[in-house]
Design a protein around this motif. Structure first.
Motif, short mmCIF file in Angstrom:
data_model
loop_
_atom_site.label_atom_id
_atom_site.label_comp_id
_atom_site.label_asym_id
_atom_site.label_seq_id
_atom_site.Cartn_x
_atom_site.Cartn_y
_atom_site.Cartn_z
N LEU A 23 0.84 -1.20 0.00
CA LEU A 23 0.00 0.00 0.00
C LEU A 23 0.87 1.25 0.00
O LEU A 23 0.58 2.22 -0.72
N TRP A 24 1.96 1.24 0.76
CA TRP A 24 2.89 2.37 0.76
C TRP A 24 3.46 2.59 -0.64
O TRP A 24 3.61 3.73 -1.08
N CYS A 25 3.80 1.50 -1.33
CA CYS A 25 4.35 1.61 -2.69
C CYS A 25 3.35 2.27 -3.63
O CYS A 25 3.71 3.14 -4.43
N ILE A 26 2.10 1.87 -3.54
CA ILE A 26 1.06 2.44 -4.40
C ILE A 26 0.90 3.92 -4.13
O ILE A 26 0.85 4.74 -5.07
N VAL A 27 0.82 4.29 -2.87
CA VAL A 27 0.63 5.70 -2.50
C VAL A 27 1.84 6.54 -2.93
O VAL A 27 1.69 7.63 -3.49
N THR A 28 3.05 6.03 -2.71
CA THR A 28 4.25 6.77 -3.06
C THR A 28 4.37 6.97 -4.58
O THR A 28 4.70 8.07 -5.04
N ALA A 29 4.07 5.93 -5.34
CA ALA A 29 4.14 6.06 -6.80
C ALA A 29 3.07 7.02 -7.31
O ALA A 29 3.33 7.81 -8.22
N ALA A 30 1.88 6.98 -6.73
CA ALA A 30 0.81 7.89 -7.16
C ALA A 30 1.17 9.34 -6.84
O ALA A 30 0.92 10.24 -7.65
N ARG A 31 1.76 9.57 -5.66
CA ARG A 31 2.17 10.93 -5.31
C ARG A 31 3.25 11.45 -6.25
O ARG A 31 3.23 12.61 -6.66
N ALA A 32 4.20 10.59 -6.57
CA ALA A 32 5.29 11.00 -7.47
C ALA A 32 4.73 11.32 -8.86
O ALA A 32 5.19 12.26 -9.51
N LYS A 33 3.76 10.56 -9.29
CA LYS A 33 3.17 10.82 -10.61
C LYS A 33 2.41 12.15 -10.62
O LYS A 33 2.48 12.91 -11.59
N ARG A 34 1.72 12.43 -9.52
CA ARG A 34 0.96 13.69 -9.44
C ARG A 34 1.87 14.92 -9.36
O ARG A 34 1.47 16.02 -9.74
N GLN A 35 3.10 14.74 -8.87
CA GLN A 35 4.02 15.87 -8.72
C GLN A 35 4.68 16.27 -10.03
O GLN A 35 5.36 17.29 -10.07
N ASN A 36 4.50 15.49 -11.08
CA ASN A 36 5.11 15.77 -12.38
C ASN A 36 6.61 16.03 -12.25
O ASN A 36 7.12 17.06 -12.69
N LEU A 37 7.30 15.08 -11.65
CA LEU A 37 8.75 15.20 -11.45
C LEU A 37 9.48 15.04 -12.78
O LEU A 37 8.95 14.44 -13.72
#
Length: 75
Positions: A23-37
């Motif tokens: 679940l942490w992996c899913i949340v972290t990847a989703a946050r990174a995608k939303r940040q447009n890094l």
């Protein structure tokens, strides 16, 4: 409580830890995608996510194996 019950409950706890890490992996990847890094920053985040993801999957597999072993040997 027998040793086999302990194996079942320990395996259950290990599986739940693995699921929490997934679940942490899913949340972290989703946050990174939303940040447009940028590409390099996204690669750094995903490297860490992949390592945790593999460890979480391994933990969940071993936990489920312990549960099945405890059920089989406890009878």
């Amino acid at each position: 409580m027998t040793i086999w019950d302990g194996l079942i409950w320990g395996g259950t706890a290990l599986t739940m830890l693995g699921l929490a890490a997934l679940l942490w992996c899913i949340v972290t990847a989703a946050r990174a995608k939303r940040q447009n890094l940028d590409d390099e920053a996204m690669r750094a985040v995903m490297r860490r996510v992949v390592v945790v993801n593999m460890a979480a999957l391994a933990g969940s597999v071993f936990g489920l194996m312990f549960v099945v072993l405890g059920i089989m040997l406890g009878k």
